[in-house]
Write a protein that holds these residues in place. Sequence first.
Motif, mmCIF file in Angstrom:
data_model
loop_
_atom_site.group_PDB
_atom_site.id
_atom_site.type_symbol
_atom_site.label_atom_id
_atom_site.label_comp_id
_atom_site.label_asym_id
_atom_site.label_seq_id
_atom_site.Cartn_x
_atom_site.Cartn_y
_atom_site.Cartn_z
ATOM 1 N N ALA A 81 -3.036 14.073 59.763
ATOM 2 C CA ALA A 81 -3.248 12.627 59.863
ATOM 3 C C ALA A 81 -4.662 12.292 60.341
ATOM 4 C CB ALA A 81 -2.220 12.027 60.819
ATOM 5 N N LYS A 91 -7.074 11.207 58.927
ATOM 6 C CA LYS A 91 -7.674 9.999 58.344
ATOM 7 C C LYS A 91 -6.901 8.728 58.717
ATOM 8 C CE LYS A 91 -10.620 12.390 55.771
ATOM 9 N NZ LYS A 91 -11.983 12.564 56.283
ATOM 10 N N ASP A 92 -5.860 8.897 59.439
ATOM 11 C CA ASP A 92 -4.985 7.751 59.728
ATOM 12 C C ASP A 92 -4.827 7.574 61.236
ATOM 13 O OD1 ASP A 92 -2.977 5.934 60.139
ATOM 14 O OD2 ASP A 92 -1.676 6.708 58.561
ATOM 15 N N GLN A 128 -3.617 5.406 63.356
ATOM 16 C CA GLN A 128 -2.314 5.055 63.919
ATOM 17 C C GLN A 128 -1.366 6.250 63.908
ATOM 18 O OE1 GLN A 128 -1.480 2.299 65.431
ATOM 19 N NE2 GLN A 128 -3.277 1.045 64.949
ATOM 20 N N GLN A 129 -1.348 6.940 62.794
ATOM 21 C CA GLN A 129 -0.466 8.098 62.655
ATOM 22 C C GLN A 129 -0.902 9.216 63.600
ATOM 23 O OE1 GLN A 129 1.939 7.351 60.767
ATOM 24 N NE2 GLN A 129 3.120 9.226 61.052
ATOM 25 N N GLU A 169 -9.196 1.879 65.735
ATOM 26 C CA GLU A 169 -9.404 1.430 64.355
ATOM 27 C C GLU A 169 -10.121 2.464 63.511
ATOM 28 O OE1 GLU A 169 -10.926 -2.379 63.663
ATOM 29 O OE2 GLU A 169 -9.069 -3.369 64.248
#
Lengths: 252, 252
Positions: free
Chosen positions: B146, B148-149, B151-152, B193
């Motif tokens: 994750a 690149k993500d 939140q994940q 973010e």
Amino acid sequence: MTNSSLAHLQIIQPLRSAQNTEQVVARVYDLIKREELKPGDRLPPERELAKQLGISRPSLRAGLSSLISMGVLQSRQGAGTFIVDGPPTLDSEPLRLLAELHGFSYDHMFETRSILEVGAAGLAAERATGDQLATMAEEIAEMFAALKDPQQFLLHDIAFHRAVAAGSGNPTLATLVEMVSAILYERRRDTIERAHDFNESLELHRRVYRAIRSHNPDEAREAMSEHIVRAQRAFALEEKQQQERQQPKDRI
Amino acid sequence: MTNSSLAHLQIIQPLRSAQNTEQVVARVYDLIKREELKPGDRLPPERELAKQLGISRPSLRAGLSSLISMGVLQSRQGAGTFIVDGPPTLDSEPLRLLAELHGFSYDHMFETRSILEVGAAGLAAERATGDQLATMAEEIAEMFAALKDPQQFLLHDIAFHRAVAAGSGNPTLATLVEMVSAILYERRRDTIERAHDFNESLELHRRVYRAIRSHNPDEAREAMSEHIVRAQRAFALEEKQQQERQQPKDRI
DNA sequence: AACTCGAATTGGTCATAACAATTTGGGTTA
DNA sequence: TAACCCAAATTGTTATGACCAATTCGAGTT
């Protein structure tokens, strides 16, 4: 692990309490944040607060009840509802219930207390102010004066540890120390009776104090660690004596 | 220090909540203790519970409301009231309110979190079971997936730390870690973010994991300490960015 | 056998009333 | 004048009863 794999990934459950309860909590939170109210102040009367929020009194009371049990508010019949004053002396109910629910043991609590207080002692050695050092010294003197009175000794013991926690300059840490210690102290108040070696305990407190006063964090940590290990032993001993006193009674 | 000198010597205030509320709390406590109810079970309906205790429903609800806000119970309209299941995922409301009340800062929370998690990592290195180690490894893998993500990534970050806390074998400690972390994570969820260097974060997690797996408490503590220092920096950076984004808007 | 829908269950809320403890202020008394 | 006392007002505590809203569950239908 019966839950779905996502369940324990949630950070915080979105809304656990009833809507009105949330509203009340938010409202009080707001009053405090806007600095319209500070610790020690009195809240508006229930009847008025309920009207302000457009909810009924029973609903309001459900919300206030939450805040009271969390140690944020305190009610006195006839007088009013007040924002709790003084140092962050959290009511230990939340932890006590969770403790029961998940089967916390006293050993685990002591281990946790050790981690917290050792950390606090280290920080106190770096940051404690003159006033805080004076309080520590004062409480040690009181402990010395109360060598023959276990209950009194315990009270000043508590006050000393509170002063160390305050000396850490970290209110969050101090609050957690308070929460964990409260359960252990309360238990001990019931079991403490005859004076096992309070002199030793006093000397360990002195060692912690000296280390903090001379700004030696490592020694402060080491001393506090040693002190709590001994305290845990004393606690276990008292528990054992307590059981032995009760067992014969139960057997008859 | 405006209080009388005895006020802060009290261990626990004798009775803060209303009598009926206390009664409700005690009753639920009792049901759990007698093992008539275990996590996940449903409580008797409010109407019946009220009758059993000989109190009115609004009073009962005030008590239940306390327990709900303490994270012990959870209600679902139409379904019932349940004893909270799963790991000790404490609702962070109590601490959050106290935080607001006493002006806790994020820096203090990070410092406290560090003390708790460093301690937990050390204990985990001594005690973590194979399952717990496997969970840690799994979450690190998920974090890698994750990258690149944000939140994940954050979710699996949380899960990893939760696994370490569980690995300490001390539920009390794990609960406190949860309480403090929840506030910080929740805040971060709103500010996180763009991906600043998640690779570095991942590597720090790996270092903690390796130390725990190889049963090296000192290294585990050191690694966790380093990790949290970095996390605090990242947090501060996100806060700053957040403010910069908002300030222009407010100015217009 | 699957689906639908409505009745029963259960939590959520409200209005009102009576009760108990404290506070407050006016009156009395020394 | 000052100290005391008592009654009224204030404020939290509890109870009763009713109705709303969401869920559950089973009877009836397809």
